[in-house]
Design a protein around this motif. Sequence first.
Motif, PDB file in Angstrom:
ATOM      1  N   TRP A   1       4.433 -11.307   0.888  1.00  0.00           N
ATOM      2  CA  TRP A   1       3.158 -11.172   0.204  1.00  0.00           C
ATOM      3  C   TRP A   1       3.410 -10.965  -1.280  1.00  0.00           C
ATOM      4  CZ3 TRP A   1       0.416  -7.092   3.811  1.00  0.00           C
ATOM      5  CH2 TRP A   1       0.243  -7.654   5.071  1.00  0.00           C
ATOM      6  N   SER A   2       2.536 -11.495  -2.091  1.00  0.00           N
ATOM      7  CA  SER A   2       2.728 -11.474  -3.536  1.00  0.00           C
ATOM      8  C   SER A   2       3.057 -10.087  -4.084  1.00  0.00           C
ATOM      9  CB  SER A   2       1.488 -12.042  -4.230  1.00  0.00           C
ATOM     10  OG  SER A   2       1.679 -12.081  -5.617  1.00  0.00           O
ATOM     11  N   ARG A   3       2.195  -9.143  -3.906  1.00  0.00           N
ATOM     12  CA  ARG A   3       2.449  -7.783  -4.392  1.00  0.00           C
ATOM     13  C   ARG A   3       2.737  -6.829  -3.239  1.00  0.00           C
ATOM     14  NH1 ARG A   3       3.617  -7.026  -9.265  1.00  0.00           N
ATOM     15  NH2 ARG A   3       2.586  -8.302 -10.796  1.00  0.00           N
ATOM     16  N   GLY A   4       2.790  -7.390  -2.047  1.00  0.00           N
ATOM     17  CA  GLY A   4       3.014  -6.586  -0.859  1.00  0.00           C
ATOM     18  C   GLY A   4       4.432  -6.708  -0.349  1.00  0.00           C
ATOM     19  N   PRO A   5       4.599  -6.421   0.906  1.00  0.00           N
ATOM     20  CA  PRO A   5       5.941  -6.359   1.474  1.00  0.00           C
ATOM     21  C   PRO A   5       6.527  -7.727   1.824  1.00  0.00           C
ATOM     22  CG  PRO A   5       4.335  -5.946   3.185  1.00  0.00           C
ATOM     23  CD  PRO A   5       3.559  -6.066   1.884  1.00  0.00           C
ATOM     24  N   VAL A   6       7.802  -7.691   2.151  1.00  0.00           N
ATOM     25  CA  VAL A   6       8.465  -8.761   2.876  1.00  0.00           C
ATOM     26  C   VAL A   6       8.475  -8.285   4.324  1.00  0.00           C
ATOM     27  CG1 VAL A   6      10.683  -9.875   3.342  1.00  0.00           C
ATOM     28  CG2 VAL A   6       9.902  -9.615   0.993  1.00  0.00           C
TER      29      VAL A   6
ATOM     30  N   LEU B   1       6.889 -14.867  -8.745  1.00  0.00           N
ATOM     31  CA  LEU B   1       6.954 -14.185 -10.043  1.00  0.00           C
ATOM     32  C   LEU B   1       6.081 -14.857 -11.100  1.00  0.00           C
ATOM     33  CD1 LEU B   1      10.727 -13.232 -10.207  1.00  0.00           C
ATOM     34  CD2 LEU B   1       8.776 -11.672  -9.967  1.00  0.00           C
ATOM     35  N   ASN B   2       5.741 -16.116 -10.910  1.00  0.00           N
ATOM     36  CA  ASN B   2       4.830 -16.812 -11.834  1.00  0.00           C
ATOM     37  C   ASN B   2       3.374 -16.681 -11.404  1.00  0.00           C
ATOM     38  OD1 ASN B   2       6.402 -17.721 -13.919  1.00  0.00           O
ATOM     39  ND2 ASN B   2       6.928 -19.647 -12.937  1.00  0.00           N
ATOM     40  N   GLY B   3       3.095 -15.820 -10.441  1.00  0.00           N
ATOM     41  CA  GLY B   3       1.721 -15.589 -10.033  1.00  0.00           C
ATOM     42  C   GLY B   3       1.404 -16.008  -8.617  1.00  0.00           C
TER      43      GLY B   3
END
Length: 195
Positions: A68-73, A105-107
């Motif tokens: 997830w983008s800002r969440g976990p692996v 990392l680019n969004g």
Amino acid sequence: MKGFEVDEEKKMIIAIQACLPILQLDMSYYDGWIEIVVYPDTFVIYRNTTDNFGLVHDDKITATGEAWSRGPVILAWTDVERDSFSPRAGHNVTIHEFTHKLDMLNGRANGMPPLHPNMRRSVWTKSLSQAYELLLNKIKNHEPTTINQYAATNPAEFFAVVSETFFTAPALIKELSPSLYEQLVLFYKQEPNGV
């Protein structure tokens, strides 16, 4: 699963594989999130998707990994364990999911991670696009492919699959596309053994 524990050995196995893509980069590539969730086996993801007609569908996907983008692996231990002790060329769920984190990392995950100053976006795009189209054409024409066909899902999955293959069977990437291989060498700042 009752009795399943993420012990120190499991943590170390995951950490070693997660560090491989950033071995020559910097720990800051993994900034912005802090959690790794490990399930004992495959897990189910529920998603709502909207089709071209505006209809919403409830999808149920069985997965071995998710980022997830800002969440976990999120990882299925059965696959991490198999990739660690019975490796298969081109397969590593940990590397796959952690390279999604680099891509994001680019969004968003789209096959375009932040490139280094010595890399040209146009060369990256051309190399990955040509290799992606080559894979799509091979699949369309029922020809054998050197990498996992899951890479044809979309550019984000293509980047993750070619990355896991780059670290587990680099010769397969070189066979698919020497220019793609060179771009991955530049991005990861390393050249895996076995080429």
